[in-house]
Write a protein that holds these residues in place. Structure first.
Motif, PDB file in Angstrom:
ATOM      1  N   ALA A 144       4.395  -5.510  -2.329  1.00 26.32           N
ATOM      2  CA  ALA A 144       5.113  -6.604  -0.901  1.00 26.32           C
ATOM      3  C   ALA A 144       5.667  -7.069  -1.485  1.00 26.32           C
ATOM      4  O   ALA A 144       6.900  -7.120  -1.018  1.00 26.32           O
ATOM      5  CB  ALA A 144       3.634  -7.088  -0.293  1.00 26.32           C
ATOM      6  N   SER A 150       6.196  -6.244   3.663  1.00 23.61           N
ATOM      7  CA  SER A 150       4.990  -7.560   4.689  1.00 23.61           C
ATOM      8  C   SER A 150       4.011  -7.003   3.808  1.00 23.61           C
ATOM      9  O   SER A 150       4.115  -5.549   3.125  1.00 23.61           O
ATOM     10  CB  SER A 150       5.096  -7.562   5.792  1.00 23.61           C
ATOM     11  OG  SER A 150       5.314  -6.061   6.536  1.00 23.61           O
ATOM     12  N   ARG A 152       1.318  -6.393   5.468  1.00 21.70           N
ATOM     13  CA  ARG A 152       0.773  -5.027   6.732  1.00 21.70           C
ATOM     14  C   ARG A 152       1.587  -3.959   6.374  1.00 21.70           C
ATOM     15  O   ARG A 152       0.698  -3.240   5.868  1.00 21.70           O
ATOM     16  CB  ARG A 152       1.108  -5.350   8.027  1.00 21.70           C
ATOM     17  CG  ARG A 152       0.984  -4.969   9.137  1.00 21.70           C
ATOM     18  CD  ARG A 152       1.155  -5.618   9.737  1.00 21.70           C
ATOM     19  NE  ARG A 152      -0.046  -6.873  10.684  1.00 21.70           N
ATOM     20  CZ  ARG A 152      -0.824  -6.695  11.276  1.00 21.70           C
ATOM     21  NH1 ARG A 152      -1.404  -5.723  11.435  1.00 21.70           N
ATOM     22  NH2 ARG A 152      -1.581  -7.859  11.393  1.00 21.70           N
ATOM     23  N   GLN A 153       3.063  -4.187   5.735  1.00 21.21           N
ATOM     24  CA  GLN A 153       3.528  -2.720   5.581  1.00 21.21           C
ATOM     25  C   GLN A 153       3.656  -1.946   4.228  1.00 21.21           C
ATOM     26  O   GLN A 153       2.886  -0.671   4.658  1.00 21.21           O
ATOM     27  CB  GLN A 153       4.784  -2.584   5.413  1.00 21.21           C
ATOM     28  CG  GLN A 153       5.692  -3.442   6.981  1.00 21.21           C
ATOM     29  CD  GLN A 153       7.420  -3.642   6.510  1.00 21.21           C
ATOM     30  OE1 GLN A 153       7.060  -3.841   5.177  1.00 21.21           O
ATOM     31  NE2 GLN A 153       8.320  -3.348   7.305  1.00 21.21           N
TER      32      GLN A 153
END
Length: 180
Positions: A144, A150, A152-153
């Motif tokens: 990341a 992020s 999360r991505q």
């Protein structure tokens, strides 16, 4: 033994005060309405405290102006109830009579579901870079940081492309230094 009064029963001081007060009231021009037997005092006493219609109309116009200004500012039902001291039914009636629309619940910020739906899609090239870094042994956090995404991505890339990323504290057997 019971206590008995030594002097005969006489009118109490309160009764005398009341009698003299009534006489004084009548002498000054006061009128006492006598309620006939069998009727209640509510029927005889008409509401002398009722306000004239002009005062009621002025108060209603002031409330209407305040109502219009609050609705224009976007006030909700609760704020209108508090400011105007009216119930919801009266507020709705007043809005309907004057052609105003009360804004009910407006969220201050986007909900969590909207954020999840509006996540930007990661293109295949970026996903390829993430998988390459993963094969080199980088953790999801490190990937990341390298790709300016992020965490999360990065995890969503792993879910979409069926790739498992390493956690930051996790070590595999080929990562441990060998002692000879």
């Amino acid at each position: 033994m019971s206590n008995k009064e030594s002097h005969p029963a006489s009118k109490s001081a309160n009764e005398l005060d009341l009698t003299s007060a009534v006489e004084h009231f009548i002498q000054q021009g006061g009128v006492i309405h006598v309620v006939p037997a069998g009727e209640s005092g509510e029927l005889v006493n008409e509401a002398p405290t009722s306000r004239p219609d002009t005062e009621l109309e002025d108060e209603r116009l002031k409330k209407l102006e305040q109502f219009k200004s609050l609705v224009a500012k976007g006030a909700g039902v609760s704020a209108l109830q508090y400011s105007l001291r009216m119930n919801k039914r009266d507020l709705r009636r007043m809005a309907g009579e004057n052609g105003l629309k009360i804004s009910y619940s407006r969220p201050i910020r986007r909900s969590r579901n909207e954020k999840a739906r509006t996540t930007e899609t990661v293109d295949d090239e970026l996903a390829g870079h993430a998988m390459h870094y993963s094969s080199l042994g980088f953790s999801a956090l490190e990937i990341a940081q390298k790709l300016n995404l992020s965490v999360r991505q990065v995890w969503e890339i792993g879910r979409d492309y069926r790739v498992e990323f390493k956690h930051a504290g996790e070590q595999h057997e080929f990562d441990t230094p060998t002692e000879e």
